[in-house]
Scaffold this motif. Sequence first.
Motif, PDB file in Angstrom:
ATOM      1  N   LYS A  37      71.814  49.032  89.165  1.00  0.00           N
ATOM      2  CA  LYS A  37      71.499  49.249  90.971  1.00  0.00           C
ATOM      3  C   LYS A  37      70.190  49.077  90.882  1.00  0.00           C
ATOM      4  CE  LYS A  37      76.079  50.182  92.283  1.00  0.00           C
ATOM      5  NZ  LYS A  37      76.520  49.797  92.475  1.00  0.00           N
ATOM      6  N   PRO A  38      69.414  48.515  92.224  1.00  0.00           N
ATOM      7  CA  PRO A  38      67.858  48.595  92.257  1.00  0.00           C
ATOM      8  C   PRO A  38      67.667  50.046  92.416  1.00  0.00           C
ATOM      9  CG  PRO A  38      69.602  48.126  94.176  1.00  0.00           C
ATOM     10  CD  PRO A  38      70.305  47.970  93.167  1.00  0.00           C
ATOM     11  N   VAL A  39      66.521  50.429  92.822  1.00  0.00           N
ATOM     12  CA  VAL A  39      66.196  51.758  93.041  1.00  0.00           C
ATOM     13  C   VAL A  39      65.370  51.190  94.516  1.00  0.00           C
ATOM     14  CG1 VAL A  39      64.071  53.775  92.643  1.00  0.00           C
ATOM     15  CG2 VAL A  39      65.583  52.147  90.774  1.00  0.00           C
ATOM     16  N   ILE A  40      65.569  52.150  95.019  1.00  0.00           N
ATOM     17  CA  ILE A  40      65.515  52.385  96.296  1.00  0.00           C
ATOM     18  C   ILE A  40      63.939  53.569  96.515  1.00  0.00           C
ATOM     19  CG2 ILE A  40      65.750  51.780  99.387  1.00  0.00           C
ATOM     20  CD1 ILE A  40      68.332  49.935  97.725  1.00  0.00           C
ATOM     21  N   ASP A  41      63.202  52.948  97.223  1.00  0.00           N
ATOM     22  CA  ASP A  41      62.905  54.252  97.781  1.00  0.00           C
ATOM     23  C   ASP A  41      62.556  54.536  98.697  1.00  0.00           C
ATOM     24  OD1 ASP A  41      59.575  55.702  97.103  1.00  0.00           O
ATOM     25  OD2 ASP A  41      60.297  54.038  98.891  1.00  0.00           O
ATOM     26  N   ARG A  42      62.608  53.198 100.147  1.00  0.00           N
ATOM     27  CA  ARG A  42      62.765  54.227 101.351  1.00  0.00           C
ATOM     28  C   ARG A  42      63.525  52.734 102.545  1.00  0.00           C
ATOM     29  NH1 ARG A  42      58.372  56.076 105.275  1.00  0.00           N
ATOM     30  NH2 ARG A  42      59.189  56.034 106.926  1.00  0.00           N
ATOM     31  N   SER A  43      63.897  52.793 103.274  1.00  0.00           N
ATOM     32  CA  SER A  43      64.842  51.553 104.400  1.00  0.00           C
ATOM     33  C   SER A  43      64.144  52.227 105.317  1.00  0.00           C
ATOM     34  CB  SER A  43      66.086  51.792 104.311  1.00  0.00           C
ATOM     35  OG  SER A  43      66.911  51.377 102.751  1.00  0.00           O
ATOM     36  N   PHE A  44      63.836  51.279 106.092  1.00  0.00           N
ATOM     37  CA  PHE A  44      63.280  51.182 106.906  1.00  0.00           C
ATOM     38  C   PHE A  44      64.067  50.232 108.486  1.00  0.00           C
ATOM     39  CE2 PHE A  44      59.824  52.001 104.336  1.00  0.00           C
ATOM     40  CZ  PHE A  44      59.390  52.733 105.475  1.00  0.00           C
ATOM     41  N   PRO A  45      64.271  50.884 110.134  1.00  0.00           N
ATOM     42  CA  PRO A  45      64.891  49.490 111.017  1.00  0.00           C
ATOM     43  C   PRO A  45      64.280  48.650 111.104  1.00  0.00           C
ATOM     44  CG  PRO A  45      64.611  52.337 111.344  1.00  0.00           C
ATOM     45  CD  PRO A  45      64.300  52.120 110.027  1.00  0.00           C
ATOM     46  N   LEU A  46      64.370  47.718 111.447  1.00  0.00           N
ATOM     47  CA  LEU A  46      63.928  46.496 111.574  1.00  0.00           C
ATOM     48  C   LEU A  46      63.023  46.660 112.994  1.00  0.00           C
ATOM     49  CD1 LEU A  46      63.170  43.356 110.827  1.00  0.00           C
ATOM     50  CD2 LEU A  46      65.082  43.178 112.756  1.00  0.00           C
ATOM     51  N   GLN A  47      62.935  48.169 113.573  1.00  0.00           N
ATOM     52  CA  GLN A  47      62.408  47.445 114.584  1.00  0.00           C
ATOM     53  C   GLN A  47      60.979  48.783 114.503  1.00  0.00           C
ATOM     54  OE1 GLN A  47      65.494  48.394 114.617  1.00  0.00           O
ATOM     55  NE2 GLN A  47      66.720  48.244 116.721  1.00  0.00           N
ATOM     56  N   GLU A  48      61.268  49.287 113.159  1.00  0.00           N
ATOM     57  CA  GLU A  48      60.157  49.887 112.375  1.00  0.00           C
ATOM     58  C   GLU A  48      59.332  48.788 110.644  1.00  0.00           C
ATOM     59  OE1 GLU A  48      60.386  53.638 110.755  1.00  0.00           O
ATOM     60  OE2 GLU A  48      61.832  53.848 112.544  1.00  0.00           O
ATOM     61  N   ILE A  49      59.031  48.268 111.529  1.00  0.00           N
ATOM     62  CA  ILE A  49      58.111  46.828 110.262  1.00  0.00           C
ATOM     63  C   ILE A  49      57.643  47.238 109.544  1.00  0.00           C
ATOM     64  CG2 ILE A  49      58.540  44.452 112.084  1.00  0.00           C
ATOM     65  CD1 ILE A  49      58.991  43.096 109.392  1.00  0.00           C
ATOM     66  N   GLY A  50      56.375  46.950 110.398  1.00  0.00           N
ATOM     67  CA  GLY A  50      54.856  47.444 110.418  1.00  0.00           C
ATOM     68  C   GLY A  50      54.801  48.805 109.648  1.00  0.00           C
ATOM     69  N   ALA A  51      55.818  50.139 109.186  1.00  0.00           N
ATOM     70  CA  ALA A  51      56.044  50.942 109.186  1.00  0.00           C
ATOM     71  C   ALA A  51      56.076  50.662 107.659  1.00  0.00           C
ATOM     72  CB  ALA A  51      56.407  52.204 109.610  1.00  0.00           C
ATOM     73  N   ALA A  52      56.949  49.498 107.334  1.00  0.00           N
ATOM     74  CA  ALA A  52      57.582  49.768 105.976  1.00  0.00           C
ATOM     75  C   ALA A  52      56.679  49.141 105.347  1.00  0.00           C
ATOM     76  CB  ALA A  52      58.699  48.422 106.150  1.00  0.00           C
ATOM     77  N   PHE A  53      55.497  47.997 106.097  1.00  0.00           N
ATOM     78  CA  PHE A  53      54.579  47.231 105.480  1.00  0.00           C
ATOM     79  C   PHE A  53      53.233  48.165 105.181  1.00  0.00           C
ATOM     80  CE2 PHE A  53      56.474  43.101 106.697  1.00  0.00           C
ATOM     81  CZ  PHE A  53      55.865  42.474 105.241  1.00  0.00           C
ATOM     82  N   LYS A  54      53.127  48.669 105.821  1.00  0.00           N
ATOM     83  CA  LYS A  54      52.409  50.339 105.297  1.00  0.00           C
ATOM     84  C   LYS A  54      52.641  51.083 104.231  1.00  0.00           C
ATOM     85  CE  LYS A  54      50.306  50.271 109.688  1.00  0.00           C
ATOM     86  NZ  LYS A  54      49.397  51.129 110.888  1.00  0.00           N
ATOM     87  N   HIS A  55      53.883  51.458 104.133  1.00  0.00           N
ATOM     88  CA  HIS A  55      54.267  51.862 103.229  1.00  0.00           C
ATOM     89  C   HIS A  55      54.675  51.481 101.696  1.00  0.00           C
ATOM     90  CE1 HIS A  55      56.355  55.297 100.908  1.00  0.00           C
ATOM     91  NE2 HIS A  55      57.642  54.347 100.949  1.00  0.00           N
ATOM     92  N   TYR A  56      54.230  50.457 101.848  1.00  0.00           N
ATOM     93  CA  TYR A  56      53.924  48.867 100.357  1.00  0.00           C
ATOM     94  C   TYR A  56      53.083  48.585 100.372  1.00  0.00           C
ATOM     95  CZ  TYR A  56      55.110  44.234  97.338  1.00  0.00           C
ATOM     96  OH  TYR A  56      54.779  43.992  97.244  1.00  0.00           O
ATOM     97  N   GLU A  57      52.599  49.108 100.971  1.00  0.00           N
ATOM     98  CA  GLU A  57      50.436  48.310 101.026  1.00  0.00           C
ATOM     99  C   GLU A  57      49.931  50.061 100.440  1.00  0.00           C
ATOM    100  OE1 GLU A  57      49.074  47.112 104.891  1.00  0.00           O
ATOM    101  OE2 GLU A  57      49.927  45.184 104.326  1.00  0.00           O
ATOM    102  N   SER A  58      50.706  50.755 100.324  1.00  0.00           N
ATOM    103  CA  SER A  58      50.387  51.839 100.312  1.00  0.00           C
ATOM    104  C   SER A  58      50.625  52.430  98.383  1.00  0.00           C
ATOM    105  CB  SER A  58      50.888  53.252 100.841  1.00  0.00           C
ATOM    106  OG  SER A  58      52.023  53.836 100.418  1.00  0.00           O
ATOM    107  N   GLN A  59      50.997  51.711  97.941  1.00  0.00           N
ATOM    108  CA  GLN A  59      51.423  51.701  96.750  1.00  0.00           C
ATOM    109  C   GLN A  59      51.674  52.691  96.316  1.00  0.00           C
ATOM    110  OE1 GLN A  59      48.116  49.894  94.410  1.00  0.00           O
ATOM    111  NE2 GLN A  59      48.447  47.505  95.496  1.00  0.00           N
ATOM    112  N   LYS A  60      52.635  53.657  96.694  1.00  0.00           N
ATOM    113  CA  LYS A  60      52.678  55.267  96.690  1.00  0.00           C
ATOM    114  C   LYS A  60      54.062  55.216  96.263  1.00  0.00           C
ATOM    115  CE  LYS A  60      49.415  57.345  98.683  1.00  0.00           C
ATOM    116  NZ  LYS A  60      48.484  58.771  99.949  1.00  0.00           N
ATOM    117  N   HIS A  61      54.965  53.577  96.542  1.00  0.00           N
ATOM    118  CA  HIS A  61      56.248  53.863  96.465  1.00  0.00           C
ATOM    119  C   HIS A  61      56.625  53.751  95.344  1.00  0.00           C
ATOM    120  CE1 HIS A  61      55.407  49.249  96.710  1.00  0.00           C
ATOM    121  NE2 HIS A  61      56.142  49.064  96.054  1.00  0.00           N
ATOM    122  N   PHE A  62      58.305  53.605  94.940  1.00  0.00           N
ATOM    123  CA  PHE A  62      59.260  53.677  93.443  1.00  0.00           C
ATOM    124  C   PHE A  62      60.073  52.544  94.202  1.00  0.00           C
ATOM    125  CE2 PHE A  62      61.821  54.556  89.874  1.00  0.00           C
ATOM    126  CZ  PHE A  62      60.598  54.186  88.475  1.00  0.00           C
ATOM    127  N   GLY A  63      60.232  51.861  93.386  1.00  0.00           N
ATOM    128  CA  GLY A  63      61.722  50.559  93.679  1.00  0.00           C
ATOM    129  C   GLY A  63      61.185  50.145  95.418  1.00  0.00           C
TER     130      GLY A  63
END
Length: 69
Positions: A37-63
């Motif tokens: 099973k993949p480790v999923i740090d967080r899911s975002f609705p497609l409408q929040e794609i900008g927030a998803a990229f910011k979260h990814y770029e923060s490098q604070k995610h695990f998974g």
Amino acid sequence: MAIPALFSSHIRISGISIGSRADQDDMIRAITINRVKPVIDRSFPLQEIGAAFKHYESQKHFGKVCLEL
């Protein structure tokens, strides 16, 4: 974008090779059998794609950072 514009902009395009269809089928079968099973740090609705990229770029995610369709 035209090819000359790519070169003048110093844009890099890269890709990966995943092997043959048989290799992919073997991998899917192994994942299913071993219940990987993949480790999923967080899911975002497609409408929040900008927030998803910011979260990814923060490098604070695990998974994985996922978008919901």
